[in-house]
Design an enzyme around this catalytic site. Structure first.
Site, PDB file in Angstrom:
ATOM      1  N   LYS A   1     -22.479  -0.583  35.140  1.00  0.00           N
ATOM      2  CA  LYS A   1     -21.592   0.529  34.755  1.00  0.00           C
ATOM      3  C   LYS A   1     -21.691   0.797  33.257  1.00  0.00           C
ATOM      4  CE  LYS A   1     -17.049  -0.217  33.937  1.00  0.00           C
ATOM      5  NZ  LYS A   1     -16.584   0.334  32.659  1.00  0.00           N
ATOM      6  N   ASN A   2     -21.650  -0.270  32.461  1.00  0.00           N
ATOM      7  CA  ASN A   2     -21.579  -0.091  31.010  1.00  0.00           C
ATOM      8  C   ASN A   2     -22.903   0.373  30.402  1.00  0.00           C
ATOM      9  OD1 ASN A   2     -18.942  -0.807  31.163  1.00  0.00           O
ATOM     10  ND2 ASN A   2     -19.141  -2.759  30.063  1.00  0.00           N
TER      11      ASN A   2
ATOM     12  N   ILE B   1     -11.863 -10.783  21.256  1.00  0.00           N
ATOM     13  CA  ILE B   1     -12.259  -9.363  21.151  1.00  0.00           C
ATOM     14  C   ILE B   1     -11.047  -8.425  21.267  1.00  0.00           C
ATOM     15  CG2 ILE B   1     -13.776  -7.540  22.054  1.00  0.00           C
ATOM     16  CD1 ILE B   1     -15.486  -9.853  21.259  1.00  0.00           C
TER      17      ILE B   1
ATOM     18  N   ARG C   1     -13.367   1.527  39.994  1.00  0.00           N
ATOM     19  CA  ARG C   1     -13.945   2.062  38.763  1.00  0.00           C
ATOM     20  C   ARG C   1     -15.204   1.287  38.389  1.00  0.00           C
ATOM     21  NH1 ARG C   1     -10.476   1.289  34.062  1.00  0.00           N
ATOM     22  NH2 ARG C   1     -12.473   1.867  33.209  1.00  0.00           N
TER      23      ARG C   1
ATOM     24  N   CYS D   1      -8.592   1.454  30.102  1.00  0.00           N
ATOM     25  CA  CYS D   1      -7.896   0.218  30.489  1.00  0.00           C
ATOM     26  C   CYS D   1      -6.824  -0.143  29.458  1.00  0.00           C
ATOM     27  CB  CYS D   1      -8.882  -0.945  30.529  1.00  0.00           C
ATOM     28  SG  CYS D   1      -9.791  -1.071  32.048  1.00  0.00           S
TER      29      CYS D   1
ATOM     30  N   VAL E   1     -17.979  -5.536  15.025  1.00  0.00           N
ATOM     31  CA  VAL E   1     -18.944  -5.149  16.061  1.00  0.00           C
ATOM     32  C   VAL E   1     -18.225  -4.345  17.143  1.00  0.00           C
ATOM     33  CG1 VAL E   1     -20.555  -5.977  17.815  1.00  0.00           C
ATOM     34  CG2 VAL E   1     -20.306  -7.235  15.670  1.00  0.00           C
ATOM     35  N   SER E   2     -18.727  -3.157  17.427  1.00  0.00           N
ATOM     36  CA  SER E   2     -18.167  -2.344  18.505  1.00  0.00           C
ATOM     37  C   SER E   2     -19.293  -1.798  19.367  1.00  0.00           C
ATOM     38  CB  SER E   2     -17.358  -1.181  17.927  1.00  0.00           C
ATOM     39  OG  SER E   2     -17.194  -0.166  18.895  1.00  0.00           O
TER      40      SER E   2
ATOM     41  N   LEU F   1     -13.734   3.095  13.921  1.00  0.00           N
ATOM     42  CA  LEU F   1     -15.140   2.770  13.609  1.00  0.00           C
ATOM     43  C   LEU F   1     -16.064   3.949  13.937  1.00  0.00           C
ATOM     44  CD1 LEU F   1     -15.199  -0.881  15.014  1.00  0.00           C
ATOM     45  CD2 LEU F   1     -15.080  -0.190  12.615  1.00  0.00           C
TER      46      LEU F   1
ATOM     47  N   ARG G   1     -12.058   5.642  28.745  1.00  0.00           N
ATOM     48  CA  ARG G   1     -12.292   5.557  27.310  1.00  0.00           C
ATOM     49  C   ARG G   1     -13.725   5.925  26.910  1.00  0.00           C
ATOM     50  NH1 ARG G   1     -10.633   3.297  22.483  1.00  0.00           N
ATOM     51  NH2 ARG G   1     -12.371   2.423  21.333  1.00  0.00           N
TER      52      ARG G   1
ATOM     53  N   ARG H   1      -6.959   0.343  21.520  1.00  0.00           N
ATOM     54  CA  ARG H   1      -8.387   0.412  21.224  1.00  0.00           C
ATOM     55  C   ARG H   1      -8.600   1.637  20.342  1.00  0.00           C
ATOM     56  NH1 ARG H   1     -12.536  -1.122  25.886  1.00  0.00           N
ATOM     57  NH2 ARG H   1     -11.220  -0.271  27.509  1.00  0.00           N
TER      58      ARG H   1
ATOM     59  N   ASP I   1     -15.517  -9.489  29.171  1.00  0.00           N
ATOM     60  CA  ASP I   1     -15.378  -8.928  30.528  1.00  0.00           C
ATOM     61  C   ASP I   1     -15.486  -9.994  31.622  1.00  0.00           C
ATOM     62  OD1 ASP I   1     -14.984  -6.449  29.499  1.00  0.00           O
ATOM     63  OD2 ASP I   1     -16.963  -5.651  29.992  1.00  0.00           O
TER      64      ASP I   1
HETATM   65  C1  UD1 Z   1     -17.158  -1.982  25.736  1.00  0.00           C
HETATM   66  C2  UD1 Z   1     -17.204  -2.148  27.235  1.00  0.00           C
HETATM   67  C3  UD1 Z   1     -16.074  -3.050  27.719  1.00  0.00           C
HETATM   68  C4  UD1 Z   1     -16.105  -4.388  26.956  1.00  0.00           C
HETATM   69  C5  UD1 Z   1     -16.152  -4.155  25.446  1.00  0.00           C
HETATM   70  C6  UD1 Z   1     -16.357  -5.438  24.659  1.00  0.00           C
HETATM   71  C7  UD1 Z   1     -18.172  -0.101  28.091  1.00  0.00           C
HETATM   72  C8  UD1 Z   1     -18.001   1.142  28.849  1.00  0.00           C
HETATM   73  N1  UD1 Z   1     -17.107  -0.842  27.863  1.00  0.00           N
HETATM   74  O1  UD1 Z   1     -15.928  -1.364  25.414  1.00  0.00           O
HETATM   75  O2  UD1 Z   1     -16.250  -3.280  29.120  1.00  0.00           O
HETATM   76  O3  UD1 Z   1     -14.942  -5.116  27.270  1.00  0.00           O
HETATM   77  O4  UD1 Z   1     -17.246  -3.278  25.113  1.00  0.00           O
HETATM   78  O5  UD1 Z   1     -17.529  -6.069  25.059  1.00  0.00           O
HETATM   79  O6  UD1 Z   1     -19.271  -0.452  27.715  1.00  0.00           O
HETATM   80  N2  UD1 Z   1     -12.455  -1.414  17.876  1.00  0.00           N
HETATM   81  C9  UD1 Z   1     -11.836  -0.965  16.723  1.00  0.00           C
HETATM   82  N3  UD1 Z   1     -12.124   0.306  16.297  1.00  0.00           N
HETATM   83  C10 UD1 Z   1     -12.974   1.124  16.955  1.00  0.00           C
HETATM   84  C11 UD1 Z   1     -13.616   0.652  18.114  1.00  0.00           C
HETATM   85  C12 UD1 Z   1     -13.331  -0.632  18.552  1.00  0.00           C
HETATM   86  O7  UD1 Z   1     -11.045  -1.680  16.106  1.00  0.00           O
HETATM   87  O8  UD1 Z   1     -13.186   2.273  16.500  1.00  0.00           O
HETATM   88  C13 UD1 Z   1     -12.159  -2.778  18.344  1.00  0.00           C
HETATM   89  C14 UD1 Z   1     -11.545  -2.821  19.736  1.00  0.00           C
HETATM   90  O9  UD1 Z   1     -10.160  -2.585  19.703  1.00  0.00           O
HETATM   91  C15 UD1 Z   1     -11.897  -4.226  20.169  1.00  0.00           C
HETATM   92  C16 UD1 Z   1     -13.263  -4.449  19.526  1.00  0.00           C
HETATM   93  O10 UD1 Z   1     -13.367  -3.484  18.481  1.00  0.00           O
HETATM   94  O11 UD1 Z   1     -10.966  -5.118  19.641  1.00  0.00           O
HETATM   95  C17 UD1 Z   1     -14.448  -4.329  20.439  1.00  0.00           C
HETATM   96  O12 UD1 Z   1     -14.352  -3.128  21.164  1.00  0.00           O
HETATM   97  P1  UD1 Z   1     -15.648  -2.302  21.607  1.00  0.00           P
HETATM   98  O13 UD1 Z   1     -16.841  -3.158  21.507  1.00  0.00           O
HETATM   99  O14 UD1 Z   1     -15.640  -1.011  20.869  1.00  0.00           O
HETATM  100  O15 UD1 Z   1     -15.309  -2.036  23.123  1.00  0.00           O
HETATM  101  P2  UD1 Z   1     -15.679  -0.746  23.981  1.00  0.00           P
HETATM  102  O16 UD1 Z   1     -16.942  -0.145  23.478  1.00  0.00           O
HETATM  103  O17 UD1 Z   1     -14.484   0.125  24.106  1.00  0.00           O
END
Ligand code: UD1
Length: 430
Positions: free
Chosen positions: A22-23, A339, A409, A126, A173-174, A135, A102, A131, A317
């Protein structure tokens, strides 16, 4: 709303074909916005999140086709789909579509890169902690975008002539911000360097897709991605990688119930850290041609401590599923979630099975061994829901999992895959 009824106690025996991730599928679909030529994706999983993203892309003007099975393809393979964004007719992603998932926010990258403007609703998804999108906005501004927040929407405009390559050093890391900036940079003028990039296999799948579409990217799979902007991207044919979270989930299910399960299509290199941890718990894992075999025959489960980290660390996850497994271990174990700040909603539900888990901030202490007993449970997010299903498979008696729309989902034919391995599991229509 549909529910799942299951009766625990049966060991799992058989073959499970792992679906497309999915991701990876979601950002690959979004990448189609970058070109006016068709992007063909294979092994796309049949999931509610994929359907939801189809609606969003169609609203931007993308033509989407699902193709039939080809000669030699198995009947439990994923979908072959074409995404053709010949003309982007609307650069707004509205609230009622984006708020359901999201990842749909990520369209902001390609829209801004190709159309030089985007108006995207702030996301939902979720309920696993706030979130934010800071970034994403930071990265897009580095590429020269002007950003305003207006009425719950992010309104982004590229400089005249389009985005401009830059050095982006992410403070954290995001996954989502890396996907978005990587896609945006492919059509920016000049060179972009993304530092502290996410290294998840799904990022590599997308980066390789972009290269197949004509993008110039180096450092794929590392923490530093370098992108030379090009004028235009073209069509390509790309396969979605197997779902490592589904793989890890079934591996933990087999560890809990005992038995012998072959995870067809699973790739060990995509979840080595989780496999190493599982091996320490006493599960036998062997990589065979075409997949991974998981066996546990009678021996007890050892307690093992885990911390979640970005790839290549233990994935957040799989945290809920691992916690379910640890309730059955012979001793005390700890899980630290690093995370997300609020990803322990499954703890109260696991307690309904008789689990003994104490949470202090980001640290959970699990005291085993609990003899889990079937219960009525409810889940609040995707991975938490599946942890309740696997706990139910190992529990004595009947379990009802409510609000399973979260499962649909992200898990394809979950009941079907498990029941083919001997689990007593069925869906009750709501
Ligand atoms: C993706 C995955 C999700 C997984 C997550 C972490 C998809 C569709 N989803 O979610 O299943 O649980 O990676 O491996 O691929 N953050 C900030 N600012 C931002 C963006 C993120 O502070 O602008 C923080 C988030 O709150 C979190 C951390 O960064 O604490 C990591 O989040 P992120 O890697 O961005 O997760 P997703 O991409 O939403």
């Amino acid at each position: 709303m549909d529910r799942i009824r299951l009766v625990g106690g049966n060991p799992l025996h058989g073959d499970i074909t792992i679906s497309g991730a999915k991701n990876a599928a979601l950002p690959l679909m979004i990448a189609s916005l970058l070109s006016d030529e068709p992007l063909v994706l294979t092994n796309v999983p049949r999931l509610a999140d994929v359907k939801q993203l189809e609606r969003i892309l169609e609203n931007h003007g993308v033509d989407i086709a699902v193709h039939g099975r080809r000669r030699g393809e198995s009947d439990d393979g994923g979908q072959r789909m074409t995404f053709h964004a010949a003309d982007i007719v609307d650069t707004t992603a509205p609230y009622d579509l984006v708020s359901k998932m999201r990842a749909s926010f990520w369209v902001i990258g390609p829209l801004l890169a190709r159309c030089h403007e985007a108006r995207v609703s702030l996301p939902g998804g979720c309920a696993i902690g706030t979130r934010p999108v800071d970034l994403f906005l930071f990265g897009l501004k580095e590429l020269g975008a002007e950003i305003d927040i207006d009425d719950g929407y992010v309104v982004a405009k590229a400089p005249k002539g389009g985005l401009i390559g830059a050095r982006i050093v992410f403070p954290k890391v995001s996954v989502g911000a890396t996907h978005t900036l990587l896609m945006a940079a492919t059509l920016a003028k000049g060179t972009t360097v993304i530092e502290n990039a996410a290294q998840e296999p799904e990022i590599t799948n997308v980066a390789e897709c972009l290269v197949a579409m004509g993008a110039k990217i180096s450092g794929i799979g590392t923490r530093t991605l370098t992108i030379e902007g090009v004028e235009k991207l073209h069509g390509a044919n790309v396969e979605v990688i197997p779902d490592r979270i589904e793989t890890g989930t079934f591996a933990m299910a087999a560890a809990m119930t005992g038995g012998d399960v072959f995870l067809r299509g699973a790739r060990a290199d995509h979840l080595q850290s989780a496999l190493d941890i599982l091996a320490k718990t006493g599960v036998d894992l062997t990589t065979e041609a075409g997949g991974i075999r998981v066996t546990r025959n009678g021996n007890g489960i050892q307690p093992v401590d885990v911390e979640t980290h970005p790839f290549p660390g233990f994935p957040t996850d799989l945290q809920a599923q691992f916690m379910a497994l640890m309730t059955m271990s012979q001793g005390t174990s700890h899980v630290r979630e690093t995370i997300f700040e609020n990803r322990y909603m499954h703890v109260a539900e696991l307690a309904r099975f008789g689990a003994d888990i104490a949470v202090d901030g980001q640290l959970a202490t699990i005291r085993g061994k609990s003899q889990l007993k079937g219960a009525q449970v409810m889940a609040t997010d995707l991975r938490a829901s599946v942890s309740l299903v696997i706990a139910g498979l190992a529990a004595k008696g009947e379990t009802i999992v409510n609000r399973i729309y979260h499962l649909d989902r992200g898990f394809e034919r979950l009941e079907d895959k498990l029941s083919r391995c001997g689990a007593e599991i069925e869906r009750l229509a709501g």
